[in-house]
Design a protein around this motif. Structure first.
Motif, short mmCIF file in Angstrom:
data_model
loop_
_atom_site.label_atom_id
_atom_site.label_comp_id
_atom_site.label_asym_id
_atom_site.label_seq_id
_atom_site.Cartn_x
_atom_site.Cartn_y
_atom_site.Cartn_z
N ASP A 148 0.82 -1.21 0.00
CA ASP A 148 0.00 0.00 0.00
C ASP A 148 0.86 1.26 0.00
N PRO A 149 1.12 1.84 -1.18
CA PRO A 149 1.90 3.07 -1.23
C PRO A 149 1.10 4.32 -0.86
N TRP A 150 -0.23 4.26 -0.94
CA TRP A 150 -1.08 5.43 -0.64
C TRP A 150 -1.03 5.80 0.84
N ARG A 151 -1.10 4.82 1.71
CA ARG A 151 -1.29 5.04 3.14
C ARG A 151 -0.27 6.00 3.75
N ASN A 152 0.98 5.87 3.35
CA ASN A 152 2.04 6.72 3.90
C ASN A 152 2.62 7.65 2.82
N SER A 153 1.78 8.02 1.87
CA SER A 153 2.14 9.02 0.86
C SER A 153 3.42 8.68 0.09
N GLY A 154 3.54 7.42 -0.32
CA GLY A 154 4.68 7.00 -1.12
C GLY A 154 5.71 6.20 -0.37
N ASP A 155 5.69 6.24 0.95
CA ASP A 155 6.57 5.42 1.78
C ASP A 155 5.84 4.09 1.98
N LEU A 156 6.19 3.09 1.17
CA LEU A 156 5.43 1.86 1.05
C LEU A 156 5.14 1.21 2.40
N TYR A 157 3.88 0.88 2.60
CA TYR A 157 3.41 0.12 3.76
C TYR A 157 3.05 -1.28 3.28
N TRP A 158 3.33 -2.28 4.09
CA TRP A 158 2.87 -3.63 3.77
C TRP A 158 2.53 -4.35 5.06
N ALA A 159 1.63 -5.33 4.90
CA ALA A 159 1.20 -6.17 6.01
C ALA A 159 0.52 -7.40 5.42
N ARG A 160 0.45 -8.46 6.20
CA ARG A 160 -0.33 -9.62 5.79
C ARG A 160 -1.79 -9.21 5.67
N VAL A 161 -2.48 -9.74 4.70
CA VAL A 161 -3.88 -9.38 4.46
C VAL A 161 -4.70 -9.50 5.74
N GLY A 162 -4.58 -10.60 6.44
CA GLY A 162 -5.38 -10.83 7.65
C GLY A 162 -4.96 -10.02 8.85
N GLN A 163 -3.78 -9.42 8.81
CA GLN A 163 -3.28 -8.64 9.95
C GLN A 163 -3.43 -7.14 9.75
N ASP A 164 -3.91 -6.73 8.59
CA ASP A 164 -4.06 -5.31 8.31
C ASP A 164 -5.36 -4.81 8.91
N SER A 165 -5.46 -3.50 9.04
CA SER A 165 -6.65 -2.90 9.63
C SER A 165 -7.82 -2.84 8.66
N TYR A 166 -7.57 -3.04 7.37
CA TYR A 166 -8.64 -3.03 6.37
C TYR A 166 -9.14 -4.45 6.11
N PRO A 167 -10.44 -4.62 5.90
CA PRO A 167 -11.00 -5.95 5.58
C PRO A 167 -10.90 -6.23 4.07
N TRP A 168 -9.74 -6.66 3.61
CA TRP A 168 -9.46 -6.82 2.19
C TRP A 168 -10.22 -7.97 1.57
N LYS A 169 -10.68 -7.74 0.34
CA LYS A 169 -11.30 -8.76 -0.51
C LYS A 169 -10.68 -8.62 -1.89
N PRO A 170 -10.57 -9.74 -2.62
CA PRO A 170 -10.02 -9.63 -3.98
C PRO A 170 -11.04 -9.03 -4.93
N LEU A 171 -10.58 -8.13 -5.78
CA LEU A 171 -11.40 -7.59 -6.86
C LEU A 171 -11.25 -8.57 -8.02
N PRO A 172 -12.36 -9.01 -8.61
CA PRO A 172 -12.25 -9.95 -9.74
C PRO A 172 -11.36 -9.37 -10.84
N ARG A 173 -10.54 -10.22 -11.42
CA ARG A 173 -9.56 -9.78 -12.42
C ARG A 173 -10.21 -9.03 -13.58
N ASP A 174 -11.41 -9.41 -13.97
CA ASP A 174 -12.05 -8.75 -15.10
C ASP A 174 -12.52 -7.33 -14.76
N GLU A 175 -12.39 -6.92 -13.48
CA GLU A 175 -12.75 -5.56 -13.08
C GLU A 175 -11.54 -4.64 -12.86
N TRP A 176 -10.35 -5.16 -13.13
CA TRP A 176 -9.16 -4.34 -13.01
C TRP A 176 -9.18 -3.37 -14.13
#
Length: 185
Positions: free
Chosen positions: A157-185
């Motif tokens: 996630d580069p947005w969260r810290n304004s370009g200073d890349l943030y990363w975390a395991r999906v299940g450990q992050d504060s956001y409830p992440w879901k995959p966006l279907p590939r055909d919607e990219w």
């Protein structure tokens, strides 16, 4: 005590506009001031986390992804003329002072850059949290090992810290992440 209707709106708007312009200039590009030591240690830490995504991950690809994600996020901050924090920059976009830098812009641009690496031991996913919410929706790149579930991946996630890349395991992050279907990219 003065009522809101008694306060002259012109000077208030002028002061607000001046504050926006001055803060936008003064607060810009802080992520870009990171030195090579910081960038190198950040990339090494991400590389280590990428290697932990599976025993079949290629160490050279982990290094390539880590270096690309960390440095390209900083480059995007420069390209977007980021004025941190991220929510402030979003406001600048909404009122027309900036063109790009919403979370989906970061995701779109980082995704394209990582896809260009033609990864063999990693898969890229578009993660979305609070999909459809005007004020809460958030997008980010999620990377997994090949044939690994989305929930086992890393959010990049580069947005969260304004370009200073943030990363975390999906299940450990504060956001409830879901995959966006590939055909919607």
């Amino acid at each position: 005590m003065a009522k809101a209707a008694d306060i002259p709106i012109g000077p208030v708007l002028a002061m607000l506009l001046a504050a926006i312009l001055l803060c936008g200039c003064a607060a810009g590009h802080t992520a870009l001031s990171k030195d090579e030591t910081y960038i190198g240690s950040k990339a090494a830490a991400l590389q280590s986390n990428l290697r932990k995504l599976g025993k079949d991950t290629d160490p050279a690809e982990a290094r390539q992804v880590a270096e690309t994600a960390v440095t390209y996020s900083l480059r995007l901050a420069e390209d977007y003329r980021v004025a941190p924090p991220a929510l402030w920059h979003n406001l600048l976009i909404q009122i027309g002072f900036r063109d790009r830098g919403l979370c989906y812009h970061w995701t779109e641009d980082l995704m394209k850059r990582l896809q260009a690496l033609n990864l063999q031991s990693y898969q890229l996913h578009w993660g979305v949290a609070y999909r459809g919410s005007d004020l809460r929706e958030h997008n980010s790149v999620v990377i997994t090992g090949v044939n690994q579930s989305f929930d086992e991946g890393l959010v990049l996630d580069p947005w969260r810290n304004s370009g200073d890349l943030y990363w975390a395991r999906v299940g450990q992050d504060s956001y409830p992440w879901k995959p966006l279907p590939r055909d919607e990219w």
